[in-house]
Design a protein around this motif. Structure first.
Motif, PDB file in Angstrom:
ATOM      1  N   LYS A   1       2.223   6.563  -3.891  1.00  0.00           N
ATOM      2  CA  LYS A   1       1.030   7.045  -4.576  1.00  0.00           C
ATOM      3  C   LYS A   1       1.376   7.260  -6.054  1.00  0.00           C
ATOM      4  CE  LYS A   1      -2.365  10.720  -4.330  1.00  0.00           C
ATOM      5  NZ  LYS A   1      -2.692  12.009  -3.740  1.00  0.00           N
TER       6      LYS A   1
ATOM      7  N   ARG B   1     -15.171  10.157  -7.178  1.00  0.00           N
ATOM      8  CA  ARG B   1     -16.625  10.193  -6.979  1.00  0.00           C
ATOM      9  C   ARG B   1     -17.271  11.087  -7.997  1.00  0.00           C
ATOM     10  NH1 ARG B   1     -16.941   5.878  -4.457  1.00  0.00           N
ATOM     11  NH2 ARG B   1     -15.915   5.761  -2.494  1.00  0.00           N
TER      12      ARG B   1
ATOM     13  N   GLU C   1      -7.701   1.769 -10.237  1.00  0.00           N
ATOM     14  CA  GLU C   1      -7.922   2.054  -8.807  1.00  0.00           C
ATOM     15  C   GLU C   1      -8.252   3.528  -8.613  1.00  0.00           C
ATOM     16  OE1 GLU C   1      -4.572   0.789  -6.471  1.00  0.00           O
ATOM     17  OE2 GLU C   1      -4.722  -1.258  -7.234  1.00  0.00           O
ATOM     18  N   ARG C   2      -7.521   4.396  -9.274  1.00  0.00           N
ATOM     19  CA  ARG C   2      -7.792   5.836  -9.158  1.00  0.00           C
ATOM     20  C   ARG C   2      -9.160   6.163  -9.746  1.00  0.00           C
ATOM     21  NH1 ARG C   2      -8.323  10.304  -6.848  1.00  0.00           N
ATOM     22  NH2 ARG C   2      -7.702  12.174  -7.965  1.00  0.00           N
TER      23      ARG C   2
ATOM     24  N   GLN D   1       0.830  -1.195   0.000  1.00  0.00           N
ATOM     25  CA  GLN D   1       0.000   0.000   0.000  1.00  0.00           C
ATOM     26  C   GLN D   1       0.870   1.253   0.000  1.00  0.00           C
ATOM     27  OE1 GLN D   1      -3.601  -0.054   0.516  1.00  0.00           O
ATOM     28  NE2 GLN D   1      -3.492  -2.222   0.037  1.00  0.00           N
TER      29      GLN D   1
ATOM     30  N   ALA E   1     -11.746   4.206  -9.772  1.00  0.00           N
ATOM     31  CA  ALA E   1     -12.756   3.745  -8.816  1.00  0.00           C
ATOM     32  C   ALA E   1     -12.850   4.686  -7.604  1.00  0.00           C
ATOM     33  CB  ALA E   1     -12.424   2.335  -8.359  1.00  0.00           C
ATOM     34  N   ASP E   2     -11.754   5.338  -7.249  1.00  0.00           N
ATOM     35  CA  ASP E   2     -11.737   6.247  -6.097  1.00  0.00           C
ATOM     36  C   ASP E   2     -12.410   7.596  -6.373  1.00  0.00           C
ATOM     37  OD1 ASP E   2     -10.435   4.347  -4.630  1.00  0.00           O
ATOM     38  OD2 ASP E   2      -8.438   5.232  -4.881  1.00  0.00           O
TER      39      ASP E   2
ATOM     40  N   GLY F   1      -8.737  14.478 -10.719  1.00  0.00           N
ATOM     41  CA  GLY F   1      -9.923  13.872 -10.111  1.00  0.00           C
ATOM     42  C   GLY F   1     -11.197  14.096 -10.893  1.00  0.00           C
TER      43      GLY F   1
ATOM     44  N   GLU G   1      -3.263   0.764 -11.471  1.00  0.00           N
ATOM     45  CA  GLU G   1      -3.226   2.066 -10.801  1.00  0.00           C
ATOM     46  C   GLU G   1      -4.267   3.007 -11.393  1.00  0.00           C
ATOM     47  OE1 GLU G   1       0.722   3.599 -11.159  1.00  0.00           O
ATOM     48  OE2 GLU G   1       1.499   2.389  -9.514  1.00  0.00           O
TER      49      GLU G   1
ATOM     50  N   LYS H   1     -13.877  12.674 -13.423  1.00  0.00           N
ATOM     51  CA  LYS H   1     -14.396  11.415 -13.973  1.00  0.00           C
ATOM     52  C   LYS H   1     -15.315  11.740 -15.146  1.00  0.00           C
ATOM     53  CE  LYS H   1     -15.927   7.023 -12.129  1.00  0.00           C
ATOM     54  NZ  LYS H   1     -16.419   6.371 -10.907  1.00  0.00           N
TER      55      LYS H   1
END
Length: 189
Positions: A28, A189, A183-184, A9, A186-187, A111, A180, A113
């Motif tokens: 990260k 919102r 995962e980003r 992690q 999915a994170d 960030g 990666e 989406k």
């Protein structure tokens, strides 16, 4: 021993219990690095396809060659399938790949989406196999070795752009980790 680097992690270090060797350092993902590499690759692949790879003089008749001109010659001589494949793998696929990496890296770094981000991530994974810059560099070297006995050859800026593109794209593809990106994705919102 099974390597479980996916368990590492952010902020953790995965160490081998036997030899105490560091296997993985969780960090990260930095999408800005991939964005910068992809932008450089995009610029260089456009320059590589427009500048001449070489200039040569055969029987005192000067000529120059680049990938796009070679593709047009293939199409003019009726080799439509070969010309289309060369155009696809040397121009369209790399430009589309680097553009998609720019788009996905930028979107994920801020960030955002967007509606087409998931589709772009799928295409990005598939296009990695269609960008064949290294194949053209090897075929160019073979042609260069054959031509050097018959003509006076001068290497052009396009060749250096292809070499830089190959180096940068290799570095970019090494750094691209689809997990990666997902995962980003999915994170967000």
């Amino acid at each position: 021993m099974i390597e479980a680097t996916h368990l590492c992690q952010s902020g953790q270090i995965l160490v081998c219990p036997r030899c105490k060797h560091r296997l993985c350092r969780g960090s990260k993902p930095r999408f800005s690095n991939q964005l910068a590499l992809a932008l450089c690759c995009l610029i260089m692949v456009i320059l590589a396809n427009t500048y001449p790879l070489l200039s040569f003089s055969f029987l005192n008749i000067p000529s120059s060659a680049n990938i796009l001109r070679g593709t047009i010659l293939l199409l003019d001589h009726g080799y439509y399938l070969v010309g289309f494949c060369v155009f696809l793998a040397s121009f369209i696929a790399p430009i589309l790949l680097f553009s998609l990496v720019c788009y996905t890296s930028f979107s994920l770094s801020i960030g955002w989406k967007s509606p087409m981000l998931a589709t772009a991530l799928h295409f990005q994974e598939d296009l990695i196999h269609w960008s064949m810059i290294e194949v053209y560099l090897v075929s160019f070297i073979v042609a260069l070795v054959k031509l050097v006995d018959f003509a006076e050859i001068h290497l052009g800026y396009g060749l250096w752009c292809i070499c830089i593109t190959l180096f940068l794209s290799t570095r970019l593809i090494q750094r691209l980790d689809p997990s990666e990106y997902w995962e980003r994705y999915a994170d967000i919102r």
